[in-house]
Scaffold this motif. Structure first.
Motif, PDB file in Angstrom:
ATOM      1  N   CYS A   1       0.827  -1.211   0.000  1.00 46.55           N
ATOM      2  CA  CYS A   1       0.000   0.000   0.000  1.00 46.55           C
ATOM      3  C   CYS A   1       0.858   1.256   0.000  1.00 46.55           C
ATOM      4  O   CYS A   1       1.925   1.289   0.628  1.00 46.55           O
ATOM      5  CB  CYS A   1      -0.903   0.052   1.236  1.00 46.55           C
ATOM      6  N   SER A   2       0.382   2.285  -0.655  1.00 44.96           N
ATOM      7  CA  SER A   2       1.017   3.600  -0.580  1.00 44.96           C
ATOM      8  C   SER A   2       0.811   4.184   0.813  1.00 44.96           C
ATOM      9  O   SER A   2      -0.066   3.749   1.574  1.00 44.96           O
ATOM     10  CB  SER A   2       0.425   4.532  -1.632  1.00 44.96           C
ATOM     11  N   GLY A   3       1.615   5.193   1.123  1.00 44.03           N
ATOM     12  CA  GLY A   3       1.537   5.805   2.444  1.00 44.03           C
ATOM     13  C   GLY A   3       0.182   6.384   2.763  1.00 44.03           C
ATOM     14  O   GLY A   3      -0.302   6.280   3.894  1.00 44.03           O
ATOM     15  N   ASN A   4      -0.463   7.001   1.784  1.00 42.91           N
ATOM     16  CA  ASN A   4      -1.774   7.596   2.044  1.00 42.91           C
ATOM     17  C   ASN A   4      -2.843   6.549   2.329  1.00 42.91           C
ATOM     18  O   ASN A   4      -3.774   6.798   3.105  1.00 42.91           O
ATOM     19  CB  ASN A   4      -2.197   8.469   0.864  1.00 42.91           C
ATOM     20  N   ILE A   5      -2.720   5.388   1.714  1.00 48.08           N
ATOM     21  CA  ILE A   5      -3.653   4.298   2.032  1.00 48.08           C
ATOM     22  C   ILE A   5      -3.417   3.834   3.473  1.00 48.08           C
ATOM     23  O   ILE A   5      -4.364   3.672   4.250  1.00 48.08           O
ATOM     24  CB  ILE A   5      -3.479   3.127   1.044  1.00 48.08           C
TER      25      ILE A   5
ATOM     26  N   GLN B   1       3.250  -4.384   3.514  1.00 44.12           N
ATOM     27  CA  GLN B   1       4.449  -3.612   3.195  1.00 44.12           C
ATOM     28  C   GLN B   1       4.072  -2.244   2.633  1.00 44.12           C
ATOM     29  O   GLN B   1       3.105  -2.117   1.868  1.00 44.12           O
ATOM     30  CB  GLN B   1       5.306  -4.367   2.169  1.00 44.12           C
ATOM     31  N   HIS B   2       4.832  -1.226   3.045  1.00 35.83           N
ATOM     32  CA  HIS B   2       4.668   0.125   2.503  1.00 35.83           C
ATOM     33  C   HIS B   2       5.282   0.157   1.114  1.00 35.83           C
ATOM     34  O   HIS B   2       6.497   0.025   0.954  1.00 35.83           O
ATOM     35  CB  HIS B   2       5.347   1.138   3.433  1.00 35.83           C
ATOM     36  N   ALA B   3       4.439   0.330   0.102  1.00 35.57           N
ATOM     37  CA  ALA B   3       4.929   0.361  -1.274  1.00 35.57           C
ATOM     38  C   ALA B   3       5.537   1.729  -1.572  1.00 35.57           C
ATOM     39  O   ALA B   3       4.886   2.758  -1.410  1.00 35.57           O
ATOM     40  CB  ALA B   3       3.782   0.081  -2.239  1.00 35.57           C
ATOM     41  N   GLN B   4       6.775   1.740  -1.988  1.00 32.48           N
ATOM     42  CA  GLN B   4       7.470   2.996  -2.300  1.00 32.48           C
ATOM     43  C   GLN B   4       7.160   3.378  -3.749  1.00 32.48           C
ATOM     44  O   GLN B   4       7.941   3.129  -4.663  1.00 32.48           O
ATOM     45  CB  GLN B   4       8.966   2.834  -2.072  1.00 32.48           C
ATOM     46  N   VAL B   5       5.995   3.968  -3.943  1.00 35.68           N
ATOM     47  CA  VAL B   5       5.519   4.327  -5.284  1.00 35.68           C
ATOM     48  C   VAL B   5       5.155   5.801  -5.304  1.00 35.68           C
ATOM     49  O   VAL B   5       4.953   6.431  -4.266  1.00 35.68           O
ATOM     50  CB  VAL B   5       4.296   3.473  -5.678  1.00 35.68           C
ATOM     51  N   SER B   6       5.056   6.349  -6.504  1.00 34.75           N
ATOM     52  CA  SER B   6       4.720   7.765  -6.640  1.00 34.75           C
ATOM     53  C   SER B   6       3.226   8.025  -6.483  1.00 34.75           C
ATOM     54  O   SER B   6       2.819   9.122  -6.108  1.00 34.75           O
ATOM     55  CB  SER B   6       5.195   8.293  -8.003  1.00 34.75           C
TER      56      SER B   6
ATOM     57  N   TYR C   1      -2.409   3.676  -4.068  1.00 36.00           N
ATOM     58  CA  TYR C   1      -1.849   2.449  -4.658  1.00 36.00           C
ATOM     59  C   TYR C   1      -2.105   1.279  -3.716  1.00 36.00           C
ATOM     60  O   TYR C   1      -1.804   1.350  -2.523  1.00 36.00           O
ATOM     61  CB  TYR C   1      -0.346   2.579  -4.899  1.00 36.00           C
ATOM     62  N   ILE C   2      -2.656   0.213  -4.273  1.00 34.95           N
ATOM     63  CA  ILE C   2      -2.902  -1.022  -3.513  1.00 34.95           C
ATOM     64  C   ILE C   2      -2.573  -2.209  -4.412  1.00 34.95           C
ATOM     65  O   ILE C   2      -2.994  -2.251  -5.575  1.00 34.95           O
ATOM     66  CB  ILE C   2      -4.380  -1.132  -3.066  1.00 34.95           C
ATOM     67  N   GLN C   3      -1.837  -3.163  -3.877  1.00 31.76           N
ATOM     68  CA  GLN C   3      -1.672  -4.457  -4.543  1.00 31.76           C
ATOM     69  C   GLN C   3      -1.895  -5.540  -3.506  1.00 31.76           C
ATOM     70  O   GLN C   3      -1.289  -5.523  -2.425  1.00 31.76           O
ATOM     71  CB  GLN C   3      -0.294  -4.617  -5.162  1.00 31.76           C
ATOM     72  N   VAL C   4      -2.787  -6.451  -3.822  1.00 34.69           N
ATOM     73  CA  VAL C   4      -3.051  -7.591  -2.938  1.00 34.69           C
ATOM     74  C   VAL C   4      -2.701  -8.869  -3.692  1.00 34.69           C
ATOM     75  O   VAL C   4      -3.195  -9.096  -4.803  1.00 34.69           O
ATOM     76  CB  VAL C   4      -4.525  -7.630  -2.491  1.00 34.69           C
ATOM     77  N   LYS C   5      -1.846  -9.669  -3.094  1.00 39.60           N
ATOM     78  CA  LYS C   5      -1.468 -10.950  -3.674  1.00 39.60           C
ATOM     79  C   LYS C   5      -1.883 -12.059  -2.725  1.00 39.60           C
ATOM     80  O   LYS C   5      -1.553 -12.019  -1.539  1.00 39.60           O
ATOM     81  CB  LYS C   5       0.042 -11.007  -3.934  1.00 39.60           C
ATOM     82  N   VAL C   6      -2.633 -13.014  -3.228  1.00 39.19           N
ATOM     83  CA  VAL C   6      -3.154 -14.106  -2.395  1.00 39.19           C
ATOM     84  C   VAL C   6      -2.555 -15.428  -2.860  1.00 39.19           C
ATOM     85  O   VAL C   6      -2.258 -15.617  -4.047  1.00 39.19           O
ATOM     86  CB  VAL C   6      -4.702 -14.166  -2.461  1.00 39.19           C
TER      87      VAL C   6
END
Length: 430
Positions: free
Chosen positions: A54-58, A119-124, A128-133
């Protein structure tokens, strides 16, 4: 008054329907639940473990709010587990509205295994959200960017099933490409309300209902109820301004406190939707305005909110409901048939007064900010009605309403980027 083409009107109405949608609970945890539900659907069975990026704002907006139907739980892991074990991805931001006690038992059982890695995703991207199952030797992942339901990538066993052509959905209309306060003002005075009446009926019914819920039950720090109690005991006056602040903040009390009742969101946020609607509804009802006046005022308020928020960005350190507050000031002016310049001045006054309010995540303090923003809206239109407007060049105020909005956006995007990082650092300290 300027006449606009049918094509422009069609785009404006489509934009209104794209930007005002129902959601159950705070949109950031619900977006995580949606991504998890979608990933689980692609996997084809319930996950045994999950990775969430996730991005920081999420992270900031999920940390403190209660996830609806979760039995009072909070957090990124809870949101993802609710989506995976109690979610229906076809319902988008209403994804966990059909959760049952049996599903909740599965959620809690999965959470007890501590099989979620966050994990905090370091993205611009701010959103931003990515979920992997994972289950057995199979996996699936879903990625969201920029909008809460904007799926940009889907994979099954690391094979790409879907990849968006770019980071923004091609079907979305860019508000910045068509909207201006002048266009919104002109259309609000003349447009056929049948084009959006059904949508605004949902806004009125859903957002009024959750405001009533917040006034009658115990949620968070009960800002809406506190204002009402202060009215009842004579500490506050029983007037439209206080009642507007009470209802708007009460809706947020309930929403931040885990109510499962839906909210009609605006520009990606339920709190913004509540701010843009409830003070206008209260004003029109208490001043005996007609239904047509109410619909036109809500049309103005929501489109102005969308316009301002689009300039700032979906997620920011700038408090989103303040965009709604400025729009409310203008909408009250519209109801009173004030001219364009007075309405523009009301928006400028409000933005100039609330431009320093920051977003420190979705939490129980949001209703306080919404109440403050509502009060600022009334002050903004009152000043303008009396012929007063903040002087050009004072702070972020520009020579006209559009430049003032652009200045606020520049401050929010560039100036508050560091603020965003510091807030997240403070919020995530052990």
């Amino acid at each position: 008054m300027h006449t606009y083409s049918p094509e422009i009107i069609e785009k404006v109405i489509a934009l209104l329907h794209n930007e005002i949608i129902p959601a159950e609970g705070c949109t950031e945890p619900i977006a995580i639940a949606y991504a998890a539900a979608k990933a689980t659907e692609v996997l084809g069975r319930k996950p045994e473990r999950m990775n969430i990026y996730c991005s920081g704002n999420i992270i900031k907006n999920v940390k403190s709010v209660i996830v609806p139907n979760s039995g009072g739980m909070v957090g990124i892991g809870v949101s993802a587990a609710m989506g995976a074990f109690a979610g229906n991805p076809n319902k988008e931001l209403m994804v966990i509205s059909d959760a049952t006690p049996e599903m909740l038992f599965e959620v809690k059982e999965f959470l007890s295994k501590k099989s979620i890695h966050i994990q905090h995703a370091q993205v611009s991207d701010k959103l931003y959200i990515q979920v992997k199952v994972f289950a057995g030797d199979e996996s699936a992942s879903v990625e969201l960017k920029k909008r809460h339901t904007n799926v940009t990538a889907i994979k099954k066993n690391d094979q790409v099933i879907f990849q968006a052509p770019d980071e923004e959905s091609q079907t979305q209309i860019d508000p910045a490409s068509i909207l201006s306060i002048k266009l919104i003002y002109d259309l609000s005075k003349s447009i056929d309300i049948s084009l959006f009446k059904d949508l605004l009926d949902k806004v009125i019914s859903c957002n009024s209902a959750i405001a009533t819920e917040g006034l009658t039950h115990d949620y968070g720090v009960n800002i809406g109820r506190n204002i009402q109690k202060s009215i009842q005991n004579g500490f506050y006056g029983n007037d439209t301004r206080n009642n507007s602040a009470s209802l708007a903040s009460a809706g947020s009390d309930a929403r931040m406190g885990g109510s499962a009742m839906p909210v009609m969101t605006t520009a990606g946020s339920g709190n913004i939707g509540l701010t843009a609607s409830l003070p206008v509804i209260t004003y029109c009802r208490e001043r005996n305005k007609s239904d047509e006046q109410l619909y036109r005022a809500l049309f103005f308020s929501h489109l102005t909110t969308i316009h301002i928020k689009a300039k700032i960005g979906r997620l920011s350190a700038y408090c989103g409901p303040m965009c709604g507050s400025a729009a409310v000031a203008g909408a009250i002016g519209l109801v009173n048939d004030f001219d364009f310049q007075t309405i523009s001045n009301a928006i400028i006054n409000t933005l100039g007064g609330v431009s320093g309010i920051v977003c420190d995540g979705a939490n129980s303090s949001c209703p306080i900010k919404i109440a403050n923003g509502t009060y600022a809206a009334y002050d903004g239109i009152a000043m303008a009605a009396n012929g007063n407007v903040i002087t050009i060049g004072d702070g972020v105020v520009g020579p006209d309403v559009e430049q003032t909005i652009n200045n606020i956006a520049e401050m929010a995007q560039k100036g508050m980027d560091v603020t965003d990082k510091v807030i997240l650092e403070i919020m995530t300290r052990e």
